[in-house]
Design an enzyme around this catalytic site. Structure first.
Site, PDB file in Angstrom:
ATOM      1  N   HIS A   1     -22.077   0.624 -14.728  1.00 50.86           N
ATOM      2  CA  HIS A   1     -21.155   1.303 -13.806  1.00 50.86           C
ATOM      3  C   HIS A   1     -20.463   2.460 -14.530  1.00 50.86           C
ATOM      4  O   HIS A   1     -19.366   2.289 -15.072  1.00 50.86           O
ATOM      5  CB  HIS A   1     -20.095   0.323 -13.290  1.00 50.86           C
ATOM      6  CG  HIS A   1     -20.619  -0.697 -12.334  1.00 50.86           C
ATOM      7  ND1 HIS A   1     -20.515  -0.555 -10.967  1.00 50.86           N
ATOM      8  CD2 HIS A   1     -21.265  -1.876 -12.549  1.00 50.86           C
ATOM      9  CE1 HIS A   1     -21.069  -1.605 -10.374  1.00 50.86           C
ATOM     10  NE2 HIS A   1     -21.526  -2.421 -11.310  1.00 50.86           N
TER      11      HIS A   1
ATOM     12  N   GLN B   1      17.367   0.106   2.463  1.00 41.68           N
ATOM     13  CA  GLN B   1      18.585  -0.644   2.177  1.00 41.68           C
ATOM     14  C   GLN B   1      18.329  -2.150   2.195  1.00 41.68           C
ATOM     15  O   GLN B   1      18.790  -2.887   1.314  1.00 41.68           O
ATOM     16  CB  GLN B   1      19.669  -0.296   3.202  1.00 41.68           C
ATOM     17  CG  GLN B   1      20.164   1.144   3.116  1.00 41.68           C
ATOM     18  CD  GLN B   1      21.154   1.462   4.220  1.00 41.68           C
ATOM     19  OE1 GLN B   1      22.084   0.691   4.453  1.00 41.68           O
ATOM     20  NE2 GLN B   1      20.961   2.574   4.912  1.00 41.68           N
TER      21      GLN B   1
ATOM     22  N   ARG C   1     -25.765  -9.683 -12.502  1.00 41.58           N
ATOM     23  CA  ARG C   1     -26.386 -10.935 -12.927  1.00 41.58           C
ATOM     24  C   ARG C   1     -27.899 -10.797 -13.100  1.00 41.58           C
ATOM     25  O   ARG C   1     -28.511 -11.516 -13.867  1.00 41.58           O
ATOM     26  CB  ARG C   1     -26.073 -12.019 -11.879  1.00 41.58           C
ATOM     27  CG  ARG C   1     -26.101 -13.445 -12.391  1.00 41.58           C
ATOM     28  CD  ARG C   1     -25.746 -14.446 -11.302  1.00 41.58           C
ATOM     29  NE  ARG C   1     -24.405 -14.316 -10.775  1.00 41.58           N
ATOM     30  CZ  ARG C   1     -23.321 -14.858 -11.320  1.00 41.58           C
ATOM     31  NH1 ARG C   1     -23.425 -15.581 -12.420  1.00 41.58           N
ATOM     32  NH2 ARG C   1     -22.133 -14.687 -10.780  1.00 41.58           N
TER      33      ARG C   1
ATOM     34  N   LYS D   1      22.872   9.263   0.618  1.00 41.99           N
ATOM     35  CA  LYS D   1      23.151   8.066   1.425  1.00 41.99           C
ATOM     36  C   LYS D   1      22.479   6.840   0.805  1.00 41.99           C
ATOM     37  O   LYS D   1      23.098   5.774   0.652  1.00 41.99           O
ATOM     38  CB  LYS D   1      22.646   8.293   2.846  1.00 41.99           C
ATOM     39  CG  LYS D   1      22.883   7.124   3.790  1.00 41.99           C
ATOM     40  CD  LYS D   1      22.337   7.446   5.174  1.00 41.99           C
ATOM     41  CE  LYS D   1      22.495   6.267   6.135  1.00 41.99           C
ATOM     42  NZ  LYS D   1      21.926   6.576   7.473  1.00 41.99           N
TER      43      LYS D   1
ATOM     44  N   SER E   1       0.812  -1.227   0.000  1.00 38.63           N
ATOM     45  CA  SER E   1       0.000   0.000   0.000  1.00 38.63           C
ATOM     46  C   SER E   1       0.841   1.271   0.000  1.00 38.63           C
ATOM     47  O   SER E   1       0.428   2.302   0.531  1.00 38.63           O
ATOM     48  CB  SER E   1      -0.962   0.023   1.203  1.00 38.63           C
ATOM     49  OG  SER E   1      -1.808  -1.098   1.188  1.00 38.63           O
TER      50      SER E   1
ATOM     51  N   GLU F   1     -18.861   4.830 -13.316  1.00 39.22           N
ATOM     52  CA  GLU F   1     -17.618   5.227 -12.640  1.00 39.22           C
ATOM     53  C   GLU F   1     -16.378   4.628 -13.299  1.00 39.22           C
ATOM     54  O   GLU F   1     -15.276   5.161 -13.156  1.00 39.22           O
ATOM     55  CB  GLU F   1     -17.661   4.855 -11.152  1.00 39.22           C
ATOM     56  CG  GLU F   1     -17.623   3.376 -10.832  1.00 39.22           C
ATOM     57  CD  GLU F   1     -18.992   2.692 -10.794  1.00 39.22           C
ATOM     58  OE1 GLU F   1     -19.097   1.609 -10.186  1.00 39.22           O
ATOM     59  OE2 GLU F   1     -19.941   3.249 -11.383  1.00 39.22           O
TER      60      GLU F   1
ATOM     61  N   CYS G   1     -26.128   0.216 -10.443  1.00 40.67           N
ATOM     62  CA  CYS G   1     -26.227  -1.246 -10.452  1.00 40.67           C
ATOM     63  C   CYS G   1     -27.257  -1.723  -9.420  1.00 40.67           C
ATOM     64  O   CYS G   1     -28.436  -1.500  -9.604  1.00 40.67           O
ATOM     65  CB  CYS G   1     -24.851  -1.867 -10.253  1.00 40.67           C
ATOM     66  SG  CYS G   1     -24.782  -3.610 -10.772  1.00 40.67           S
TER      67      CYS G   1
ATOM     68  N   ILE H   1      -0.183   4.204  -8.224  1.00 41.20           N
ATOM     69  CA  ILE H   1      -0.150   5.633  -8.539  1.00 41.20           C
ATOM     70  C   ILE H   1       1.157   5.988  -9.252  1.00 41.20           C
ATOM     71  O   ILE H   1       1.172   6.766 -10.214  1.00 41.20           O
ATOM     72  CB  ILE H   1      -0.293   6.475  -7.251  1.00 41.20           C
ATOM     73  CG1 ILE H   1      -1.615   6.155  -6.526  1.00 41.20           C
ATOM     74  CG2 ILE H   1      -0.214   7.966  -7.569  1.00 41.20           C
ATOM     75  CD1 ILE H   1      -2.853   6.460  -7.307  1.00 41.20           C
TER      76      ILE H   1
END
Length: 533
Positions: A505, A190, A460, A221, A15, A507, A378, A20
């Site tokens: 949908h 590291q 469905r 560093k 995460s 979106e 939906c 992104i």
């Protein structure tokens, strides 16, 4: 130009924002005129995330060709505007299934099937994506050191060895700030790089995820200990918005560093005027419009694309969409006004199953009778249909056969071809389908007068056409119809300010530079209603 390959891996913790960063790299290369695609390789053994609970994996994103995928593909599409397909989302489950199916067919001529070379060869085949692309960006899920990720890392090692400068590895790590000591710590980075090196992969570029600004001494560093050029150590600080990330990466020269590593002339830095204009709008959008999301998953990622679509539409309407999750399990006739009354608009969210649907139905009734702008998506659309049947058509037991197989008024019913389906995964109506709009409808006006649109589906059950005439007479119009199947896709109540339900949908089709018209008009109406009140 030969196709170039960019691999994005992550270390320390999950995460961190690999999706992104991958989307930002894609956007920056696009701005330079390159043709780009982005793909996600997930180490879990599910064939796809379609059967996963949103609490397990967040939103399930659907591609135009009907593949249920990881929500990171939503970031890829929103940032770049590309249309992803099933080839952009691969899981360990799909890799192993392909290899096992080929073994059963005798394709390996009796060979002993092993992780190396058979599984890694199949991973490589899919990573080396064929097509008219200048760059293929591949994000690998999980973190370095995960048992599940090992075959993917081995495939990347082989590809980088074979392709030389035509492949680079961008490694995203975390630089934590220890408040008690007042120090930023590079040791986790590291260790993560050493783990990657132990697999035979030297990262070309490091992106350091941080909540505090990193000075040049700290970057030096990291560069020194990890064998990476200083200009290739980039920091990814917390930003006010994820859409600021591409600009931050460009300012630090991430795209230029990638090009130099591949021996490609860098050229001038693109202006990205449209993106900057969007960010400028975002910074100056201070007025808030309060939108309620009525659903059952109290988890931001469960409705990720809806949230982002509302945010984008708000920015283009010069407001900030302030989103409030309202748990549909807790909505009753008694408290509906208290829960919903202060919202400028309501989204009745998608989902599956019995839990929380009665609250969604109550929300639909409250919004309809109080003329609150309402958008059902939906399952949300289906709950609007059921509420109308119960309270306007006077069928008190009206329901979906998904919830009550014995209802005497199945206003939402299983599609005929679905009645023989027994497997859960990938068997719904998935992907983009045409929808013909009634030309005098509000929805048609919102789409700019277009009468034929295409939107993505994941469901469905369908509106039962046996009741279509009754709904129309009572005031709920079926204004969007699939021309091939005659299935109802959109309902609206014309005399209300904004009361629209979509079986699809929308979106999934909203991007940073092209926000979806339904969300745009919904937010616009909510703002106007706010001003009137």
């Amino acid at each position: 130009m030969e196709t170039k390959y960019i691999f994005v891996t992550g270390g320390v913790v999950s995460s961190l924002g690999k999706g992104i960063i991958s989307a930002s790299i894609g956007k920056l290369l696009q701005a330079r005129g390159y043709k780009v695609t982005i793909q996600k390789f997930d180490p879990y053994i599910n064939i796809d995330p379609g059967t996963l609970n949103p609490y397990e994996h967040g939103e399930c994103y659907v591609t135009v060709d009907g593949m249920e995928t990881d929500l990171d593909l939503g970031h890829y599409e929103r940032f770049t505007g590309i249309k992803t397909t099933r080839d952009n989302s691969i899981t360990t489950g799909r890799i192993y299934k392909t290899v096992i199916d080929r073994e059963r067919q005798g394709d390996y001529l009796g060979k002993t099937i092993q992780v190396v070379p058979h599984i890694t060869d199949e991973i490589k085949r899919r990573m080396l994506r064929q097509g008219d692309f200048d760059f293929v960006i591949t994000e690998v899920g999980g973190t370095i050191g995960d048992i599940e990720s090992a075959p993917f890392m081995e495939a990347i090692r082989q590809i980088r060895w074979e392709l030389g400068r035509n492949a680079v590895c961008v490694h995203l790590t975390y630089v934590p700030y220890l408040k008690a000591a007042g120090e930023l710590k590079t040791k986790p980075t590291q260790h993560s790089v050493k783990e990657l090196q132990s697999m035979g992969i030297q990262p070309d570029i490091l992106v350091l995820r941080t909540e505090q600004h990193l000075d040049d001494a700290l970057r030096m560093k990291v560069a020194s200990f990890c064998n990476v050029d200083l200009e290739c150590v980039v920091q990814s600080e917390d930003m006010p918005s994820i859409y600021e990330v591409p600009v931050s990466m460009q300012r630090q020269g991430l795209d230029a560093a990638i090009l130099r590593k591949m021996h490609i002339p860098v050229g001038e830095t693109p202006a990205m005027n449209a993106w900057h204009a969007f960010l400028d709008k975002q910074r100056h959008s201070t007025q808030e419009v309060h939108i309620g999301l009525v659903g059952k998953y109290d988890l931001q990622d469960a409705y990720k694309s809806i949230r982002e679509s509302l945010n984008l539409a708000g920015i283009y309407n010069n407001v900030r969409a302030k989103l409030h999750f309202i748990n549909s399990e807790h909505i009753t006739h008694t408290n509906a006004a208290e829960q919903l009354g202060d919202m400028a608009g309501i989204i009745i969210c998608p989902g599956f199953g019995q839990r929380g649907i009665e609250g969604k139905i109550i929300a639909a009734e409250y919004c309809r009778t109080n003329d609150i702008p309402t958008f059902g998506i939906c399952l949300g659309m289906q709950m609007m249909v059921i509420e109308f049947a119960r309270n306007v058509l006077k069928y008190p037991d009206a329901n979906s056969t998904e919830m009550n197989a014995g209802t005497s008024h199945p206003v939402i019913d299983l599609m005929e071809e679905q009645k023989s389906v027994t497997q859960m995964g990938g068997t719904m109506r998935l992907g983009a389908y045409k929808c013909e709009l009634v030309n005098d409808s509000k929805t048609c006006m919102i789409y700019g007068g277009e009468t034929m649109i295409s939107e993505r589906h994941r469901h469905r059950y369908e509106f039962n056409n046996r009741y279509k005439e009754e709904y129309t007479k009572a005031g709920m119009r079926c204004v969007g119809i699939n021309p091939d199947t005659n299935l109802v896709e959109i309902v609206e109540i014309p005399h209300l300010r904004w009361y629209i339900g979509a079986q699809f949908h929308p979106e999934y089709s909203s991007t940073v530079l092209h926000p979806h018209p339904l969300f745009m008009d919904f937010i616009k109406t909510c703002i106007n209603d706010n001003k009137q009140s």
